[in-house]
Write an enzyme that holds these catalytic residues in place. Sequence first.
Site, PDB file in Angstrom:
ATOM      1  N   CYS A  37       0.835  -1.210   0.000  1.00 19.42           N
ATOM      2  CA  CYS A  37       0.000   0.000   0.000  1.00 19.42           C
ATOM      3  C   CYS A  37       0.869   1.261   0.000  1.00 19.42           C
ATOM      4  O   CYS A  37       1.430   1.633   1.037  1.00 19.42           O
ATOM      5  CB  CYS A  37      -0.921  -0.022   1.222  1.00 19.42           C
ATOM      6  SG  CYS A  37      -1.843   1.499   1.484  1.00 19.42           S
ATOM      7  N   CYS A  40      -0.120   3.992   2.452  1.00 22.60           N
ATOM      8  CA  CYS A  40       0.246   3.605   3.825  1.00 22.60           C
ATOM      9  C   CYS A  40       1.675   4.034   4.138  1.00 22.60           C
ATOM     10  O   CYS A  40       1.966   4.570   5.210  1.00 22.60           O
ATOM     11  CB  CYS A  40       0.138   2.095   4.001  1.00 22.60           C
ATOM     12  SG  CYS A  40      -1.525   1.427   3.810  1.00 22.60           S
TER      13      CYS A  40
END
Length: 289
Positions: A37, A40
């Site tokens: 991700c 993230c």
Amino acid sequence: MSQTPYIFDVTSANFEQLVLENSFHKPVLVDFWAEWCAPCKALMPLLAKITEEYGGELLLAKVNCDIEQEVVARFGVRSLPTVVLFKDGQPLDGFAGAQPESAIRAMLQPHVQAPAAPQADLLDTAQALFAEGRIGEAEGLLKQALAEDNENAPALILYARCLAERGELGEAETVLDAVKGDEHKQALAGARAQLTFLRQANDLPEVAELKSRLAQNPEDDEAAYQLAVQQLARQQYEAALDGLLRLFIRNRGYADGLPHKTLLQVFDVLGNDHPLVTTYRRKLYQALY
């Protein structure tokens, strides 16, 4: 990213202890993330920076969603990144997706005790406020700094100058007497000189009267000196320095060399790095030699 006492990884095995139990003592921000991700990875350093700034008032727990599927299922995390704030064992607030720093701080603000400002920051801000004439605000910050360290010499000296500006000359003197050591000798001398100017100004004629006397007689040395002191009491340093220098050049022996002595006192008040001190020290040197 290196771990700190306030930032740690959690698993399904220790989630109860590290998040839920900890949240009864300090709010815990839980960051649900994954290696694949990209948002993230962009968010994580920002969360870490904010957490560190709280200095232990906030904890950051990181959950790797690729590994900790049980925790993900337990809290119904559907998108990444997801960030949840826990307090008293319960999820209290949070957000999904990358957020700007301002939004994260706004979310935390009602729930997390703001970190105490470092004393250096308090003092720097107080000095800036004092220079702007915002005496009351400067005084409030200095009281905070002195509550943490009542022997903080720079804070004591500036606090005394705030008191002096409010006319609390006796109290200011008491505060200056509490300053220990010689490390801040020049700043202390400057504060004491400012007290002297304020005390002298209380016993002198009003500025308008002194200016009227000088308008009638530009060589009225007493009026010139007294006007400079009134200007010093009002922090009108450039006008005071100019008047004192002109008086010194015209009559350097006035009152046993008082203009010269007062110029040196003003240099102490302002400090060696002040541009007025640099300018007028050079002019005084030229007048002397």
